[in-house]
Design a protein around this motif. Structure first.
Motif, short mmCIF file in Angstrom:
data_model
loop_
_atom_site.label_atom_id
_atom_site.label_comp_id
_atom_site.label_asym_id
_atom_site.label_seq_id
_atom_site.Cartn_x
_atom_site.Cartn_y
_atom_site.Cartn_z
N GLU A 103 -8.57 11.44 2.31
CA GLU A 103 -8.30 10.83 1.02
C GLU A 103 -7.70 9.43 1.18
O GLU A 103 -8.00 8.52 0.40
N ARG A 124 0.82 -1.22 0.00
CA ARG A 124 0.00 0.00 0.00
C ARG A 124 0.86 1.28 0.00
O ARG A 124 0.33 2.37 0.16
N VAL A 170 -8.32 7.30 3.42
CA VAL A 170 -9.37 6.33 3.76
C VAL A 170 -9.94 5.68 2.51
O VAL A 170 -10.26 4.48 2.50
N ASN A 171 -10.02 6.45 1.43
CA ASN A 171 -10.55 5.91 0.18
C ASN A 171 -9.49 5.15 -0.62
O ASN A 171 -9.82 4.30 -1.44
N TRP A 205 -6.64 3.52 0.93
CA TRP A 205 -6.33 2.32 1.71
C TRP A 205 -7.63 1.78 2.30
O TRP A 205 -7.92 1.93 3.49
N ARG A 206 -8.40 1.19 1.49
CA ARG A 206 -9.71 0.70 1.93
C ARG A 206 -9.56 -0.51 2.86
O ARG A 206 -8.64 -1.31 2.73
N GLY A 207 -10.47 -0.60 3.82
CA GLY A 207 -10.51 -1.76 4.71
C GLY A 207 -9.55 -1.68 5.88
O GLY A 207 -9.29 -2.71 6.52
#
Length: 272
Positions: A176, A81, A178-179, A181-183
């Motif tokens: 940003e 990531r 959060v969108n 690195w989802r989960g």
């Protein structure tokens, strides 16, 4: 007139007036300097690092007073990531603002998974190009020490005219990430690493450290000192006013201020 102006008594008055003006001007400038200094930012005390989890609670906004505090975090990096923060210099502006210009390169932004499962973004360092070997992410458990910074504003990213390549971002913004690195349970703000203990970089080369200023506190102007400065300068003006009137009255008398002449009564008596 010149003889009157250069009489011992008036010469003494001239010297005293000059000394008063110099003293009052100096005192006024000193008070003005105190006023200006009171409005400047002051570096706060910089205590030993504390655990990131105690300074930045999970699920809450990072407290403003926590900005630039030294913290320590222990966890593992998620290399899959990692992102590159584009157009960055190897420094962070005070207050967490986006820093551009100078030696533009990339910040290495890597998520660090803590023992409680939460994730904090870590700026591991700065590299001049995306292909730099130092972009390699160390594996295993690491202990990162650095300074915590607030989430950057997203309006900086909107000023760009061209989209960034995949794997790059313009800001380190929690909203940003959060969108992206989802989960993951993402903590607010980000950590700028100053040292790291644990597994070394696979490439054997560390990224250049990103400099962060220590915590500062904005001063409050002490208007009382500004009033003191004006007071001293008013006194200086009053001294000039008194000097002018004394000299004028002496010149109108037509004789030196220290010259002793016969009194008016004596003159009248002689005429009689």
């Amino acid at each position: 007139m010149l003889r009157t102006l250069l009489s011992p008594r008036l010469v003494g008055l001239h010297l005293v007036t000059i000394a008063v003006l110099i003293s009052f001007a100096f005192l006024g400038r000193w008070q003005l300097g105190v006023f200006e200094e009171s409005g400047r930012a002051h570096v706060l005390s910089d205590p030993a690092p504390v655990e990131l989890t105690t300074l930045v609670p999970a699920g809450e906004r990072m407290p403003p007073e926590s900005a630039s505090r030294r913290v320590a975090a222990r966890g593992t990096y998620d290399a899959s990531r990692q992102l590159l923060v584009a157009e960055r210099a190897p420094t962070v502006e005070s207050g967490g603002g986006a820093a551009t210009g100078g030696d533009d390169g990339y910040w290495l932004l890597t998520p660090l998974t803590l023992s409680d499962g939460t994730v904090t973004p870590v700026v591991r360092g700065w590299v001049p190009s995306a292909a730099d070997p130092a972009t390699a992410v160390p594996g295993g458990t690491v202990t990162v020490t650095g300074r915590v910074q607030p989430s950057e504003p997203t309006d900086f990213a909107r000023r760009r005219t061209a989209p960034l390549p995949a794997g790059q971002v313009a800001t380190v913004s929690t909203s940003e990430l959060v969108n992206v690195w989802r989960g993951v349970r993402l903590r607010d703000g980000f950590l700028v690493a100053t040292s790291q203990a644990g597994t070394p970089s696979p490439a054997g080369q560390a990224a250049r450290q990103v400099a962060v200023p220590p915590p500062t506190e904005r001063g409050g102007f002490t208007w009382r000192n500004l009033a003191y400065a004006a007071q001293w300068w008013i006194f200086a003006g009053f001294a000039v006013f008194m000097w002018f009137h004394f000299v004028r009255d002496t010149l109108r008398g037509g004789r030196p201020a220290d010259e002793e002449g016969p009194g008016e009564d004596a003159v009248e008596g002689a005429r009689a």
